[in-house]
Design a protein around this motif. Sequence first.
Motif, short mmCIF file in Angstrom:
data_model
loop_
_atom_site.label_atom_id
_atom_site.label_comp_id
_atom_site.label_asym_id
_atom_site.label_seq_id
_atom_site.Cartn_x
_atom_site.Cartn_y
_atom_site.Cartn_z
N GLY A 69 0.59 -1.19 -0.04
CA GLY A 69 -0.04 0.17 -0.23
C GLY A 69 0.86 1.26 -0.17
N ARG A 70 2.19 1.10 0.01
CA ARG A 70 2.95 2.37 -0.06
C ARG A 70 2.96 3.04 -1.27
NH1 ARG A 70 8.33 0.11 2.01
NH2 ARG A 70 7.52 -1.67 0.76
N ALA A 71 2.62 2.48 -2.42
CA ALA A 71 2.82 2.89 -3.85
C ALA A 71 1.78 2.18 -4.40
CB ALA A 71 4.19 2.75 -4.30
N LYS A 72 1.39 2.59 -5.70
CA LYS A 72 0.38 2.12 -6.77
C LYS A 72 1.25 0.86 -7.30
CE LYS A 72 -2.92 5.23 -7.08
NZ LYS A 72 -4.28 5.24 -6.79
N VAL A 73 0.46 -0.21 -7.71
CA VAL A 73 1.29 -1.32 -8.39
C VAL A 73 0.30 -1.30 -9.57
CG1 VAL A 73 1.61 -3.84 -8.44
CG2 VAL A 73 1.95 -2.37 -6.25
N ILE A 74 1.19 -1.13 -10.74
CA ILE A 74 0.47 -1.37 -12.19
C ILE A 74 0.99 -2.86 -12.71
CG2 ILE A 74 0.52 -0.59 -14.31
CD1 ILE A 74 0.63 2.24 -13.37
N VAL A 75 0.16 -3.72 -13.24
CA VAL A 75 0.82 -5.15 -13.75
C VAL A 75 0.36 -5.29 -15.00
CG1 VAL A 75 0.16 -7.42 -13.40
CG2 VAL A 75 0.31 -6.12 -11.69
N GLY A 76 1.54 -5.51 -15.86
CA GLY A 76 1.49 -5.87 -17.08
C GLY A 76 0.58 -6.99 -17.57
N ALA A 77 -0.28 -6.94 -18.31
CA ALA A 77 -1.19 -7.93 -18.70
C ALA A 77 -1.60 -8.13 -20.02
CB ALA A 77 -2.49 -7.60 -17.99
N SER A 78 -0.53 -7.79 -20.91
CA SER A 78 -0.61 -7.87 -22.28
C SER A 78 -0.62 -9.29 -22.76
CB SER A 78 0.39 -7.13 -22.82
OG SER A 78 0.49 -5.81 -22.79
N ALA A 79 -1.31 -9.78 -23.84
CA ALA A 79 -1.46 -10.98 -24.42
C ALA A 79 -1.76 -11.03 -26.04
CB ALA A 79 -2.49 -11.84 -23.59
N ASP A 80 -1.49 -11.88 -26.66
CA ASP A 80 -2.07 -11.95 -28.13
C ASP A 80 -3.61 -12.07 -28.30
OD1 ASP A 80 0.70 -11.50 -28.81
OD2 ASP A 80 0.94 -13.65 -29.15
N GLY A 81 -4.14 -12.76 -27.27
CA GLY A 81 -5.54 -12.96 -27.19
C GLY A 81 -6.28 -12.31 -26.10
N VAL A 82 -7.41 -11.78 -26.44
CA VAL A 82 -8.21 -11.27 -25.23
C VAL A 82 -8.53 -12.01 -23.88
CG1 VAL A 82 -10.57 -11.39 -26.31
CG2 VAL A 82 -9.94 -9.40 -24.95
N ARG A 83 -9.02 -13.13 -24.40
CA ARG A 83 -9.08 -14.08 -23.05
C ARG A 83 -7.97 -14.08 -22.37
NH1 ARG A 83 -12.16 -19.01 -26.80
NH2 ARG A 83 -13.97 -17.62 -26.97
N THR A 84 -6.72 -14.44 -22.94
CA THR A 84 -5.78 -14.41 -22.02
C THR A 84 -5.32 -13.21 -21.09
OG1 THR A 84 -4.74 -16.09 -23.51
CG2 THR A 84 -3.38 -15.10 -21.93
#
Length: 166
Positions: A69-84
């Motif tokens: 909670g001391r900072a924001k966490v952005i997570v990469g969630a890129s994938a070739d297909g929208v379901r993934t």
Amino acid sequence: MFEGVYSVLPTPFTSGGDVDVASLKKVVELIVGAGVNGVTALGVTGEVSRLSEKERGLIVDTVVTQVNGRAKVIVGASADGVRTCIDYSKEAQSLGASAVMVSPPRALKLNTESVVGHYKALAAAVGDLPIVVQDYPPISGFAMEARSEEHTSELQSHVRISYAVF
């Protein structure tokens, strides 16, 4: 919502090729301790495409827990297909990520409508989880245009477009 300095985290590995959790915690402490507003885990330019599902979850859980909670966490969630992409985003959301960062999917012939459709499907699936649209043409083969930005700005959870220039 997202202001200030954000740092992209490296993913350290042991000599045996496993995620080095102890070193990852140290890196997070160093960077968050320096006063950044947020960190990004699992960006598109590194080893992320070579990680297993289990390793991805371990990294996100470790970073979110260590940041505490001391900072924001952005997570990469890129994938070739929208379901993934949706699966990665939902996992990040369930582990406590502040937002996800998603590039357009890699495909032979992307157009504005297909890219916007990708983000609309993702936004519908993750509800109020913010989405950072990452524009990195060397990976996706698609450059965001003003027209694309107009369409994606209609999305309620859209945060901003992050331009990665190398």
